[in-house]
Scaffold this active site. Structure first.
Site, PDB file in Angstrom:
ATOM      1  N   CYS A   5       0.839  -1.201   0.000  1.00 11.43           N
ATOM      2  CA  CYS A   5       0.000   0.000   0.000  1.00 11.43           C
ATOM      3  C   CYS A   5       0.874   1.250   0.000  1.00 11.43           C
ATOM      4  CB  CYS A   5      -0.928  -0.009   1.207  1.00 11.43           C
ATOM      5  SG  CYS A   5      -2.061   1.401   1.302  1.00 11.43           S
ATOM      6  N   CYS A  23      -6.152  -3.555   6.908  1.00 13.75           N
ATOM      7  CA  CYS A  23      -7.329  -2.690   6.887  1.00 13.75           C
ATOM      8  C   CYS A  23      -8.517  -3.321   6.171  1.00 13.75           C
ATOM      9  CB  CYS A  23      -6.993  -1.341   6.263  1.00 13.75           C
ATOM     10  SG  CYS A  23      -6.530  -1.409   4.514  1.00 13.75           S
TER      11      CYS A  23
END
Length: 379
Positions: free
Chosen positions: A101, A198
């Site tokens: 990410c 997440c």
């Protein structure tokens, strides 16, 4: 400078934005929406990037009196992080989605858009330092070793580092950051850090993979290839796992067995003794450098390698080599023509293909690679 402050909704990015403004920069806050269907609430410190986080970021921006926007990167996040996560598991590797990410979203996609809009740099709450030296821009460890996050930034290139601003790099501790936040009137000063992936906020990676991957039964084999059990999906196993193997017969020596590797082509889970988990050499064909090394990577060089965010760096010798096609195996990355090979002075434990290995020379981050192969110290 004109600074775009990436505001996650956490205390670190909040203080980073506040320091950027206090330093006299023209600061604009942005929160990244990474999911089309974000959870509305966190549970303690589980998960991140929720609606609650976006609201916390907006409140901080209002307090700092800076413009604030929410940018939708959900499609890019799915393609570059979530889909990559699944693909890596399908290939028998255990990926690091947070590092991916940083590489693809927080710095590549975000930075590209920021520069296109006229910003000079992106500020984040990472604990790391960017130094300008006679050899160019370099990424270094943070002053506070306990909070150092240079490991997850090892995927950044020199061009990206030129536009990175890390205001917390010289901060001695997270405690001081929380104290500063409270003194500035930032209400999330004591907000807990998130620790789960997440997009898997419940923390149950296996259950999530079951929903996104097809389970294919296969064999559990020993190091000699003898079938000693069966599994209902190799994605449910990780290197180093001991429990839940469901092997009907004990090992000849009566000692526990551990998962040693996953063979995606044959769909086999290989198990063996704990000692076989000791790794002498790691190698990977998906690699990048944070800056010019200043020496020939094709010749052996001394460095330290770190294989997890909070692992101790291990002294090692590394080299970039061309992959010999006659020696290519299913564990080599198919598209790779070269790979970084690292041999450690003392065996590593808990190494799984898919992990990121970050190379250091002193406090300087040289670069990183994704581990494709881990060679046992007993080989």
């Amino acid at each position: 400078m004109k600074i775009l402050a990436a505001m996650s909704g956490g205390v670190d990015s909040a203080v980073a934005a506040a320091r950027a403004k206090e330093a006299g920069h023209d600061v604009v806050g942005v929160h990244l929406a990474l999911s089309r269907m974000p959870g509305t609430l966190r549970t303690g410190s589980r998960g991140c990037c929720t609606v609650e986080d976006a609201m916390d970021a907006r409140r901080v921006a209002n307090l700092l009196d800076i413009p604030f926007y929410v940018w939708d990167f959900s499609e890019r996040f799915k393609a570059d992080v979530v889909d990559d996560f699944v693909a890596e598991y399908e290939a028998g590797r255990t990926p690091n989605p947070c590092l991916r990410c940083n590489e693809k979203i927080k710095f590549e996609a975000l930075l590209d858009k920021a520069i296109a809009l006229g910003f000079d740099a992106v500020a984040t709450g990472h604990y790391a330092n960017v130094l300008e030296t006679e050899n160019g821009i370099e990424l270094h460890r943070a002053s506070a070793e306990a909070k150092d996050q240079s490991y997850v930034l090892g995927v950044l290139t020199q061009n990206q580092l030129r536009h990175c601003y890390f205001p917390l790099g010289d901060t001695p501790s997270k405690t001081l950051v929380r104290q500063e936040a409270a003194e500035r009137g930032i209400q999330i000063a004591q907000k807990p850090d998130s620790y789960d992936i997440c997009f898997i906020p419940e923390g149950d990676t296996r259950a999530w993979l079951d929903e996104h991957m097809h389970r294919e039964p296969g064999d559990i084999v020993d190091q000699d290839g003898n079938v000693i059990g069966g599994h209902d999906g190799a994605q449910g196993y990780t290197v180093g796992q001991r429990r839940g193997l469901a092997i009907g017969r004990p090992a000849p020596d009566g000692k526990p067995r551990y998962v040693l590797s996953i063979r995606p082509v044959s769909n086999q889970v290989v198990v063996g003794p704990k000692e076989a988990l000791n790794v002498a050499t790691i190698a990977g064909g998906r690699y990048s450098l944070t800056s010019e090394p200043g020496f020939d990577l094709a010749s052996p060089f001394r460095c330290e390698v770190q294989i997890r965010a909070h692992a101790d760096p291990a002294p090692a010798t590394a080299q970039l080599i061309e992959i010999n096609e006659a020696e290519r195996t299913e564990n080599h990355r198919a598209e790779a023509t070269h790979e970084i090979v690292v041999t450690v002075d003392e065996p590593l434990t808990g190494v799984a293909p898919g992990q990121s290995a970050v190379l250091y020379i002193g406090t300087r981050v040289l670069g990183q690679f994704t581990i494709d192969r881990a060679i046992s110290a007993r080989a």
